[in-house]
Design a protein around this motif. Structure first.
Motif, PDB file in Angstrom:
ATOM      1  N   SER A 187       0.828  -1.205   0.000  1.00  0.00           N
ATOM      2  CA  SER A 187       0.000   0.000   0.000  1.00  0.00           C
ATOM      3  C   SER A 187       0.856   1.246   0.000  1.00  0.00           C
TER       4      SER A 187
ATOM      5  N   ALA B 205       1.669   4.986  -2.450  1.00  0.00           N
ATOM      6  CA  ALA B 205       1.138   6.114  -1.692  1.00  0.00           C
ATOM      7  C   ALA B 205       1.614   7.451  -2.238  1.00  0.00           C
TER       8      ALA B 205
ATOM      9  N   THR C 118       0.234  11.918   3.216  1.00  0.00           N
ATOM     10  CA  THR C 118      -0.703  12.401   4.211  1.00  0.00           C
ATOM     11  C   THR C 118      -0.029  13.520   4.989  1.00  0.00           C
TER      12      THR C 118
ATOM     13  N   SER D 269       1.382  14.210   8.089  1.00  0.00           N
ATOM     14  CA  SER D 269       1.843  13.346   9.174  1.00  0.00           C
ATOM     15  C   SER D 269       2.127  14.098  10.458  1.00  0.00           C
TER      16      SER D 269
ATOM     17  N   SER E 137      -1.260   8.718  10.080  1.00  0.00           N
ATOM     18  CA  SER E 137      -0.413   7.766   9.359  1.00  0.00           C
ATOM     19  C   SER E 137      -1.207   6.503   9.089  1.00  0.00           C
ATOM     20  N   LEU E 138      -1.034   5.939   7.914  1.00  0.00           N
ATOM     21  CA  LEU E 138      -1.678   4.676   7.574  1.00  0.00           C
ATOM     22  C   LEU E 138      -1.273   3.564   8.543  1.00  0.00           C
TER      23      LEU E 138
ATOM     24  N   ASP F  96      -8.429   4.240   2.825  1.00  0.00           N
ATOM     25  CA  ASP F  96      -7.676   4.667   1.650  1.00  0.00           C
ATOM     26  C   ASP F  96      -6.318   3.972   1.678  1.00  0.00           C
TER      27      ASP F  96
ATOM     28  N   LEU G 139      -3.529   5.511  -0.314  1.00  0.00           N
ATOM     29  CA  LEU G 139      -3.369   6.957  -0.153  1.00  0.00           C
ATOM     30  C   LEU G 139      -3.490   7.661  -1.501  1.00  0.00           C
TER      31      LEU G 139
ATOM     32  N   HIS H 101     -11.321  13.306   2.659  1.00  0.00           N
ATOM     33  CA  HIS H 101     -10.803  12.104   2.002  1.00  0.00           C
ATOM     34  C   HIS H 101     -11.687  10.893   2.301  1.00  0.00           C
TER      35      HIS H 101
ATOM     36  N   TRP I   5       3.716  17.312   5.248  1.00  0.00           N
ATOM     37  CA  TRP I   5       3.367  16.174   4.412  1.00  0.00           C
ATOM     38  C   TRP I   5       4.462  15.124   4.455  1.00  0.00           C
TER      39      TRP I   5
ATOM     40  N   TYR J 140      -6.309  15.829  -2.972  1.00  0.00           N
ATOM     41  CA  TYR J 140      -5.819  15.163  -1.763  1.00  0.00           C
ATOM     42  C   TYR J 140      -6.153  16.025  -0.542  1.00  0.00           C
TER      43      TYR J 140
ATOM     44  N   GLN K 102      -6.870  16.833   3.362  1.00  0.00           N
ATOM     45  CA  GLN K 102      -6.491  16.315   4.678  1.00  0.00           C
ATOM     46  C   GLN K 102      -7.099  17.225   5.737  1.00  0.00           C
TER      47      GLN K 102
END
Length: 267
Positions: free
Chosen positions: A13, A17, A20, A22, A35-36, A55, A58, A74, A96, A192, A194
């Motif tokens: 994943s 990406a 995000t 972060s 964070s994923l 997502d 991402l 998102h 980011w 995108y 956030q």
């Protein structure tokens, strides 16, 4: 401990990406963003950044999704469970994860008053007003110099001023870049967004009107459907005009934070 299967899925994943937010720095204090990786932790960290665990890649939102509630913060975003404390008139740095240089486009910031706790707000009711919007900066270089290029040059960070006249309260900031490298084709732009919860303090009284997320953009807007590989004399930044108290900053590399946040801010 993560299993090999989960680690393999996580690596796959992240390989596709884009990014995000972060981390966030408010008046020198650092707050963890999203964070994923959080979905694989027990317990899941409590952060001000909105969660988007569905997502997995991402990836972007495309113009055919502009009428979906996802456009607010998102894919299947859920509110952060704490807030970033900041004073009206203060500066907020949004950090980011690494951003692709090819994904050129504008950077925009919106605020919406939660009119109560942001931790339980219905995102479809949020009324967004723009406080920052930068697009094409220099059209004399190949493919142009864009706000996204400046963000990348400043350690993948963007700084926005919280307007000094904003009324105290609980808000969500919607920070967004729209990648235009494929925007010359229908449904090619890549949004995108956030979101981060803010607890804004101060003595201001301004309560600007806003619009719901699904009314921000249309697929045919001139800043959405556009070929950036032609010579552009101007670029219309998508979305509403920034409200009268908005302040655009000259972006510079931000200083290191002086502290990390603890606890939950209260107004």
């Amino acid at each position: 401990m993560l299993t090999d299967f989960v680690l393999l899925g996580l690596w796959a994943s992240l390989a596709t990406a884009h990014g995000t937010v972060s981390g966030v720095v408010a008046d020198g204090v650092y707050y963890t963003g999203y964070s994923l990786n959080f979905q694989y932790m027990n317990p899941i960290p409590t952060t001000a950044g909105w969660s988007i665990p569905k997502d997995q890649s991402l990836g972007p939102l495309t113009p055919d999704q502009f009428s979906s509630p996802d456009i607010n913060c998102h894919v299947s975003a859920t509110p952060g469970q704490t807030s970033v404390a900041i004073k009206a008139g203060g500066q907020l740095e949004l950090q980011w994860t690494p951003w692709p240089e090819s994904h050129k486009g504008p950077v925009m910031d919106y605020l919406a008053n939660c009119n109560g706790p942001c931790e339980t707000v219905d995102k479809t009711t949020l009324q967004w007003f723009k406080i920052d919007g930068v697009g094409l900066i220099d059209n004399s270089v190949q493919n142009g110099k864009w706000a996204s290029d400046v963000m990348i040059a400043n350690n993948n960070s963007w700084t926005v001023t919280i307007p000094a006249d904003i009324a105290q309260g609980n808000y969500v900031i919607r920070h967004e870049t729209i990648a235009l490298h494929e925007a010359g084709s229908q449904n090619g732009a890549q949004a995108y967004p956030q979101c981060v919860n803010l607890a804004i303090s101060g003595s201001g009284t301004a309560k600007p009107d806003g619009v719901v997320g699904t009314a921000l953009y249309k697929a045919t807007d001139p800043g959405i459907l556009i070929n950036i590989y032609t010579t552009l004399s101007t670029y219309p930044v998508p979305g509403p005009t920034p409200y009268s108290g908005a302040v655009s900053l000259s972006q510079t590399a931000p200083p290191a934070p002086t502290a990390s946040a603890t606890g939950v801010p209260a107004l």
